[in-house]
Write a protein that holds these residues in place. Structure first.
Motif, PDB file in Angstrom:
ATOM      1  N   CYS A 166      -8.460   5.462 -18.640  1.00  0.00           N
ATOM      2  CA  CYS A 166      -8.677   4.012 -18.699  1.00  0.00           C
ATOM      3  C   CYS A 166      -9.419   3.494 -17.468  1.00  0.00           C
ATOM      4  CB  CYS A 166      -7.345   3.275 -18.851  1.00  0.00           C
ATOM      5  SG  CYS A 166      -6.160   3.594 -17.532  1.00  0.00           S
ATOM      6  N   ARG A 168      -8.520   2.688 -14.377  1.00  0.00           N
ATOM      7  CA  ARG A 168      -7.883   1.534 -13.782  1.00  0.00           C
ATOM      8  C   ARG A 168      -7.306   1.906 -12.417  1.00  0.00           C
ATOM      9  NH1 ARG A 168      -9.171  -3.147 -14.961  1.00  0.00           N
ATOM     10  NH2 ARG A 168      -7.135  -3.867 -14.218  1.00  0.00           N
ATOM     11  N   TYR A 174      -4.428   2.001  -9.323  1.00  0.00           N
ATOM     12  CA  TYR A 174      -2.972   2.185  -9.293  1.00  0.00           C
ATOM     13  C   TYR A 174      -2.460   1.801  -7.903  1.00  0.00           C
ATOM     14  CZ  TYR A 174       1.662   4.137  -9.748  1.00  0.00           C
ATOM     15  OH  TYR A 174       3.027   4.284  -9.791  1.00  0.00           O
ATOM     16  N   ASP A 191      -1.725  -1.098 -10.852  1.00  0.00           N
ATOM     17  CA  ASP A 191      -2.635  -1.983 -11.581  1.00  0.00           C
ATOM     18  C   ASP A 191      -1.961  -3.337 -11.769  1.00  0.00           C
ATOM     19  OD1 ASP A 191      -4.384  -3.255 -13.230  1.00  0.00           O
ATOM     20  OD2 ASP A 191      -4.522  -1.655 -14.718  1.00  0.00           O
ATOM     21  N   PRO A 192      -2.445  -4.386 -11.122  1.00  0.00           N
ATOM     22  CA  PRO A 192      -1.801  -5.696 -11.240  1.00  0.00           C
ATOM     23  C   PRO A 192      -1.859  -6.283 -12.641  1.00  0.00           C
ATOM     24  CG  PRO A 192      -3.907  -5.879 -10.078  1.00  0.00           C
ATOM     25  CD  PRO A 192      -3.624  -4.422 -10.232  1.00  0.00           C
ATOM     26  N   GLU A 193      -2.777  -5.787 -13.472  1.00  0.00           N
ATOM     27  CA  GLU A 193      -2.913  -6.324 -14.826  1.00  0.00           C
ATOM     28  C   GLU A 193      -2.137  -5.511 -15.863  1.00  0.00           C
ATOM     29  OE1 GLU A 193      -7.002  -6.711 -15.812  1.00  0.00           O
ATOM     30  OE2 GLU A 193      -7.510  -7.876 -14.012  1.00  0.00           O
ATOM     31  N   ASP A 194      -1.539  -4.408 -15.436  1.00  0.00           N
ATOM     32  CA  ASP A 194      -0.793  -3.541 -16.358  1.00  0.00           C
ATOM     33  C   ASP A 194       0.688  -3.869 -16.252  1.00  0.00           C
ATOM     34  OD1 ASP A 194       0.142  -1.624 -18.058  1.00  0.00           O
ATOM     35  OD2 ASP A 194      -0.552   0.100 -16.888  1.00  0.00           O
ATOM     36  N   GLU A 195       1.260  -4.420 -17.321  1.00  0.00           N
ATOM     37  CA  GLU A 195       2.663  -4.815 -17.313  1.00  0.00           C
ATOM     38  C   GLU A 195       3.575  -3.728 -17.874  1.00  0.00           C
ATOM     39  OE1 GLU A 195       2.892  -8.446 -19.453  1.00  0.00           O
ATOM     40  OE2 GLU A 195       1.740  -9.611 -17.968  1.00  0.00           O
TER      41      GLU A 195
END
Length: 422
Positions: free
Chosen positions: A138, A140, A142, A144-148
């Motif tokens: 992905c 992204r 780590y 990742d502030p956008e990954d909940e």
């Protein structure tokens, strides 16, 4: 009740939990062991460049000096302290066969303070998106502030990229009983590993892919080649035995049936029931590939010591070399071996002197020491938090400055006390 309220009249339930100094020291020791495992005995004062391509070491990438869009570069532990202390760094954990890049041609305006006589480029180094703080398929960061979604990241033992468990095609075994993972891309490139997977790998397998059950049900099973339908196996064997008995009876009732014909029939029947296995080729991989193993678009998970079971014949070693995975035959290449080395290098046979000192004190002295320790811990935590918020590395000079200021504050507190005699 008198005991229902604590200090300052607050209910005891609102007071902070009491933690003993022994608990704190044990927690610090655990964190220190983890740090030793990650650093693996890396030298914090000398650049590792003089060692050549280090078999495995802790590495960092500097986004201040080599931001995204520039050429990727990696620096050793000592250079992260001495040459990039105020820069924004990405921790890469470990990489194999890497030589420190600090100060070479990839760093346009920086010269290494520890080892400036470096070649312009390290052609043997390998890089990926991790050097720009991006991971997994992905791509992204780590954390990742956008990954909940809370998801553990796992490092592939071949490409050494880090992957979210949910992006590996096969979820990690719930028991966590595996040592290494090979991602989908590396399984496709190193397809020979699929021949070993049924016997060695431990994976979460979708049952319907195996034709075992229908629907969305999943089963967790070790891929060790032992999953068979025993009832069908026994039924087939039983039918074969009955067939032999009937044939033998018919031949016995025939006139002129000789013992030699009986023995010949028995030999033929036994050959039918137990066909001779093909002669081993001398290459374990070739024998396993003859069983036509299935291949999937998933990652695979491998238990400890699985590398020792890979074929090491001349042809296989040549293949490993061509695929640039010869390190799979080296048990000391594993991250576990690296971590153990770090723990051994940092281990000491002497008991913690602080624990010895604490045990030799009386109760009043212990309380005074605990109070001093708590003050030190609180102020040090607040001091280090500033560096964490700014994403900068703490240098030796910063720690020295902290303790000088702490001692100065302590002297002012002591000098400010007034003593009265009655």
């Amino acid at each position: 009740m008198a005991g229902a309220e604590g200090a300052a009249g607050r209910p005891s339930s609102e007071l902070e939990p009491v933690v003993s100094l022994v608990d704190v020291l044990e927690e610090d020791e655990e964190l220190e062991n983890e740090a030793c495992a990650v650093l693996g005995g890396s030298d914090s004062e000398k650049c590792s460049y003089s060692q050549g391509s280090v078999k495995r070491q802790a590495l960092y990438a500097c986004s201040t000096c080599t931001p995204e869009g520039e050429e990727p570069a990696g620096i050793c532990l000592a250079c992260s302290y001495e040459c990039h202390g105020s820069h924004k760094l990405f921790e890469l954990y470990t990489k194999r066969n890497f030589r420190c890049d600090c100060g070479n041609s990839k760093f346009k305006n920086l010269e290494c303070k520890l080892f400036p006589e470096k070649a312009k480029i390290n052609s043997g180094n390998k890089y990926n998106d991790n050097f720009f703080g991006l991971y997994c398929t992905c791509k992204r960061p780590y954390p990742d502030p956008e990954d909940e979604i809370p998801d553990e990241m796992i490092q592939c033992v071949v490409c050494e990229d880090w992957f979210h468990g949910r992006h590996l095609g096969a979820a990690p075994p719930e028991s966590g009983d595996f040592q290494e993972m090979v991602c989908q891309g590396c399984m496709e490139r190193c397809s020979f590993l699929w021949a070993y997977a049924p016997q060695l790998a431990v994976s979460r397998v979708a049952a319907e892919d195996e034709g075992l059950v229908s629907g969305d049900q999943e089963v967790t099973t070790p891929e060790n080649g032992a999953h068979q339908d025993e009832s069908r196996k026994e039924e087939t064997a039983g039918q074969g035995k009955e067939s032999v008995k009937e044939t033998k009876a018919e031949r016995t009732n025939e006139p002129g049936a000789s013992s030699s014909s009986e023995s010949g029939l028995q030999a033929a029947s036994q050959k039918h029931l137990h066909p001779e296995a093909p002669a081993p080729s001398g290459c374990r991989l070739r024998d396993l590939q003859a069983q036509r193993p299935a291949q999937r678009d998933t990652a695979t998970y491998w238990p400890p010591n699985w590398r020792s079971k890979l074929c090491a014949c001349k042809d296989c070693l040549k293949m490993y070399s061509g695929l640039d995975v010869l390190f799979l035959t080296d048990e000391y290449d594993t991250v576990l071996a690296y971590e153990n080395k770090g723990k051994v290098d940092q281990a000491t046979e002497q008991r913690d002197p602080l624990m010895d000192t604490l045990s030799s004190m009386n109760r009043v002295q212990q309380v005074e020491l605990i109070c001093e320790y708590n003050d030190l811990k609180t102020e040090l935590k607040d001091y280090l938090k500033r560096f964490a918020d700014e994403g900068t590395v703490v240098k030796r000079e910063d720690i020295q400055q902290f303790f000088e200021e702490f001692q100065s504050k302590k002297r002012r507190r002591v000098d400010g006390l007034q003593y009265y005699c009655s």
